[in-house]
Motif scaffolding. Structure first.
Motif, mmCIF file in Angstrom:
data_model
loop_
_atom_site.group_PDB
_atom_site.id
_atom_site.type_symbol
_atom_site.label_atom_id
_atom_site.label_comp_id
_atom_site.label_asym_id
_atom_site.label_seq_id
_atom_site.Cartn_x
_atom_site.Cartn_y
_atom_site.Cartn_z
ATOM 1 N N THR A 1 0.372 3.755 6.084
ATOM 2 C CA THR A 1 0.568 4.087 4.672
ATOM 3 C C THR A 1 0.852 5.572 4.488
ATOM 4 O O THR A 1 1.794 5.963 3.777
ATOM 5 C CB THR A 1 -0.672 3.684 3.867
ATOM 6 O OG1 THR A 1 -0.883 2.273 3.989
ATOM 7 C CG2 THR A 1 -0.500 4.033 2.400
ATOM 8 N N LEU A 2 0.048 6.427 5.141
ATOM 9 C CA LEU A 2 0.237 7.871 4.996
ATOM 10 C C LEU A 2 1.536 8.339 5.635
ATOM 11 O O LEU A 2 2.121 9.341 5.197
ATOM 12 C CB LEU A 2 -0.943 8.611 5.624
ATOM 13 C CG LEU A 2 -2.312 8.378 4.963
ATOM 14 C CD1 LEU A 2 -3.391 9.142 5.711
ATOM 15 C CD2 LEU A 2 -2.278 8.794 3.502
ATOM 16 N N ILE B 1 2.578 1.604 -3.428
ATOM 17 C CA ILE B 1 1.686 1.983 -4.527
ATOM 18 C C ILE B 1 1.325 3.464 -4.443
ATOM 19 O O ILE B 1 1.328 4.180 -5.458
ATOM 20 C CB ILE B 1 0.424 1.103 -4.497
ATOM 21 C CG1 ILE B 1 0.773 -0.347 -4.846
ATOM 22 C CG2 ILE B 1 -0.628 1.631 -5.470
ATOM 23 C CD1 ILE B 1 -0.379 -1.309 -4.717
ATOM 24 N N VAL B 2 1.029 3.950 -3.228
ATOM 25 C CA VAL B 2 0.720 5.373 -3.058
ATOM 26 C C VAL B 2 1.916 6.230 -3.468
ATOM 27 O O VAL B 2 1.774 7.241 -4.182
ATOM 28 C CB VAL B 2 0.309 5.663 -1.597
ATOM 29 C CG1 VAL B 2 0.177 7.163 -1.366
ATOM 30 C CG2 VAL B 2 -1.000 4.968 -1.278
ATOM 31 N N ALA B 3 3.106 5.838 -3.032
ATOM 32 C CA ALA B 3 4.307 6.586 -3.406
ATOM 33 C C ALA B 3 4.575 6.510 -4.904
ATOM 34 O O ALA B 3 5.010 7.496 -5.520
ATOM 35 C CB ALA B 3 5.513 6.050 -2.630
ATOM 36 N N ALA C 1 4.599 6.545 3.169
ATOM 37 C CA ALA C 1 4.617 6.840 1.730
ATOM 38 C C ALA C 1 5.486 8.052 1.387
ATOM 39 O O ALA C 1 6.215 8.013 0.387
ATOM 40 C CB ALA C 1 3.192 7.029 1.216
ATOM 41 N N PRO D 1 0.799 -1.242 0.000
ATOM 42 C CA PRO D 1 0.000 0.000 0.000
ATOM 43 C C PRO D 1 0.824 1.281 0.000
ATOM 44 O O PRO D 1 0.601 2.151 -0.861
ATOM 45 C CB PRO D 1 -0.863 -0.138 1.262
ATOM 46 C CG PRO D 1 -1.005 -1.609 1.453
ATOM 47 C CD PRO D 1 0.296 -2.181 1.026
ATOM 48 N N PRO D 2 1.814 1.461 0.929
ATOM 49 C CA PRO D 2 2.600 2.698 0.830
ATOM 50 C C PRO D 2 3.439 2.785 -0.439
ATOM 51 O O PRO D 2 3.655 3.877 -0.971
ATOM 52 C CB PRO D 2 3.490 2.651 2.083
ATOM 53 C CG PRO D 2 3.517 1.237 2.500
ATOM 54 C CD PRO D 2 2.201 0.669 2.106
ATOM 55 N N CYS E 1 -13.301 11.639 -8.558
ATOM 56 C CA CYS E 1 -12.750 10.345 -8.128
ATOM 57 C C CYS E 1 -13.243 9.203 -9.020
ATOM 58 O O CYS E 1 -12.465 8.327 -9.417
ATOM 59 C CB CYS E 1 -13.112 10.080 -6.677
ATOM 60 S SG CYS E 1 -12.359 11.233 -5.498
ATOM 61 N N VAL F 1 -4.041 2.518 7.375
ATOM 62 C CA VAL F 1 -4.099 3.805 6.665
ATOM 63 C C VAL F 1 -3.071 4.775 7.229
ATOM 64 O O VAL F 1 -2.361 5.462 6.479
ATOM 65 C CB VAL F 1 -5.520 4.392 6.764
ATOM 66 C CG1 VAL F 1 -5.555 5.820 6.221
ATOM 67 C CG2 VAL F 1 -6.509 3.517 5.997
ATOM 68 N N LEU G 1 2.336 6.187 -7.364
ATOM 69 C CA LEU G 1 1.404 7.074 -8.057
ATOM 70 C C LEU G 1 1.854 8.528 -7.955
ATOM 71 O O LEU G 1 1.822 9.275 -8.951
ATOM 72 C CB LEU G 1 -0.006 6.909 -7.474
ATOM 73 C CG LEU G 1 -0.669 5.547 -7.669
ATOM 74 C CD1 LEU G 1 -2.026 5.514 -6.976
ATOM 75 C CD2 LEU G 1 -0.843 5.235 -9.150
ATOM 76 N N GLN G 2 2.270 8.949 -6.766
ATOM 77 C CA GLN G 2 2.759 10.317 -6.602
ATOM 78 C C GLN G 2 4.074 10.532 -7.346
ATOM 79 O O GLN G 2 4.350 11.638 -7.823
ATOM 80 C CB GLN G 2 2.932 10.621 -5.112
ATOM 81 C CG GLN G 2 1.616 10.612 -4.344
ATOM 82 C CD GLN G 2 1.825 10.796 -2.851
ATOM 83 O OE1 GLN G 2 2.897 10.503 -2.325
ATOM 84 N NE2 GLN G 2 0.808 11.278 -2.162
#
Length: 395
Positions: A184-185, A57-59, A188, A54-55, A268, A181, A61-62
């Motif tokens: 992850t936040l 994938i979030v990183a 990330a 999860p982190p 979204c 969550v 995308l950014q």
């Protein structure tokens, strides 16, 4: 006699491509069966990936959104990459703080108002449908639609009751989700920083593990995969942001009471290709239809203007057809991935298909090169090249 039997066996089994292909398929199926039987061995791997992905994938995308900006600022202003990254992080942090202070209270008030007024909206919608069905021409559909509405209301009541009754039993799961969550936040941004700082070194590092003769081909493959992923992510996110802004402006102009919340929802949902905007439009149409006819007309006008601008200007300019996918292929991939992985499959099915397409195309090109089955086609491809070389030498 024995020599003849050996020659028949060699001809029909050992030197027969169809038999060898069937044996390879059988061995592949046996390997899959064995891995299925010992799948419990990979449970720790699944737990590890569930915590790490999860982190990442979030990183990632950014990273695809910020990396072009970092590269351009570094090349144009000759600023060290670390300072550029920290400056962008500071700007993004200020933007998030501004959104929290300005947008979130507005959206929260609109959502609270929508939840509070939803019973009245539902009542008005059912009364409008009853009035419509009271006409003699629609009497045949009356019983069927009323049964569907009653069933929907019953399901909603059961869902609400089960949610309340299971609230305490699901408290542990809620805490786990909240912890996931938060983790992850929190992690990330650190992963994103090192991706932006050292991301250019990753492709040569991975290609270094390939055999020497495949190192250049592996680097080209990784570059093509990275290009496809970055084009899709940047394109979809940019279009989604533009769509949300356009709907927000349009709903504000026509006086939609829940414009900010509906615009964010449309933005979204626009991450779902082709169908996202239409799904986000449904709540706006329901609310407008039970509020007033002029508001319903204005919502439709906003939708048609947005679609005209998106399809004619924004999507061709930002996205184009970089993945070179036919619309039918896109829809089939979305339906298949959605049926297997749900909403995540609908959103991530297309980039996964694009990566799989690149891998399969490279593997097939390599197979054509080493296999004798495509010798004629390769000879035909080389013949024009040789002819062109002769023409160049003669000229």
């Amino acid at each position: 006699m024995k020599k003849k039997a050996d020659s028949v066996f060699s001809q029909w089994v050992l030197n027969n491509r169809f038999s060898v292909g069937l044996i390879n398929v059988l061995l592949t199926l046996i390997i899959i069966l064995v891995f299925n039987r010992i799948s419990f061995i990979f449970d720790p791997v699944n737990v590890f990936l569930g915590a790490v992905m999860p982190p990442v994938i979030v990183a990632l995308l950014q990273y695809y959104l910020m990396n072009p900006v970092v590269n351009r600022l570094e090349k144009r202003f000759k600023v060290p990459r670390t300072i550029t990254i920290l400056a962008i992080f500071a700007l993004v942090t200020l933007l998030i703080i501004w959104m929290i202070n300005s947008m979130i209270p507005v959206v929260q008030n609109q959502i609270n108002s929508l939840v509070k007024n939803w019973p009245a909206i539902w009542k008005n919608a059912t009364e409008a449908i009853d009035d419509l069905l009271s006409k003699p021409k629609l009497s045949g559909l009356r019983d069927s639609i009323q049964k569907q509405l009653a069933s929907l209301q019953k399901d909603m009541n059961q869902l609400t009751g089960s949610a309340v009754s299971n609230a305490f039993s699901n408290l542990t799961n809620a805490v786990n989700v909240a912890a996931s969550v938060f983790t992850t936040l929190a992690t990330a941004p650190f992963i994103l920083f090192f991706m932006l700082k050292d991301g250019s070194k990753l492709r040569p590092y991975l290609a270094h593990f390939a055999p020497k003769r495949w190192e250049q081909a592996t680097s080209s493959l990784l570059s093509e995969v990275n290009g496809a992923m970055s084009s899709y992510v940047r394109g979809q996110v940019s279009v989604a942001i533009c769509v949300g802004i356009m709907f927000f402006i349009g709903y504000t102009i026509i006086g939609e009471p829940y414009g900010a919340a509906l615009a964010i929802a449309v933005g979204c949902l626009n991450l779902i290709p082709y169908f996202g905007t239409f799904l986000g439009l449904i709540p706006a149409l329901i609310i407008a239809s039970v509020t007033s006819i002029p508001l319903l007309v204005n919502v439709l006008i906003v939708f048609f203007i947005e679609q005209l601008v998106e399809t004619r200007i924004i999507s061709p300019l930002i996205v184009g057809n970089r993945l070179k996918m036919h619309p039918v292929t896109t829809i089939v991939v979305m339906l298949g991935a959605g049926s297997v992985w749900g909403l995540l499959g609908v959103i991530g099915g297309i980039p996964m298909y694009a990566v799989a397409k690149i891998l399969v195309s490279h593997l097939f090109a390599y197979y054509k090169k080493v296999s004798h089955l495509y010798a004629d086609s390769l000879t035909e491809q080389k013949a024009p090249e040789n002819g062109q070389k002769e023409e160049r030498e003669n000229s």
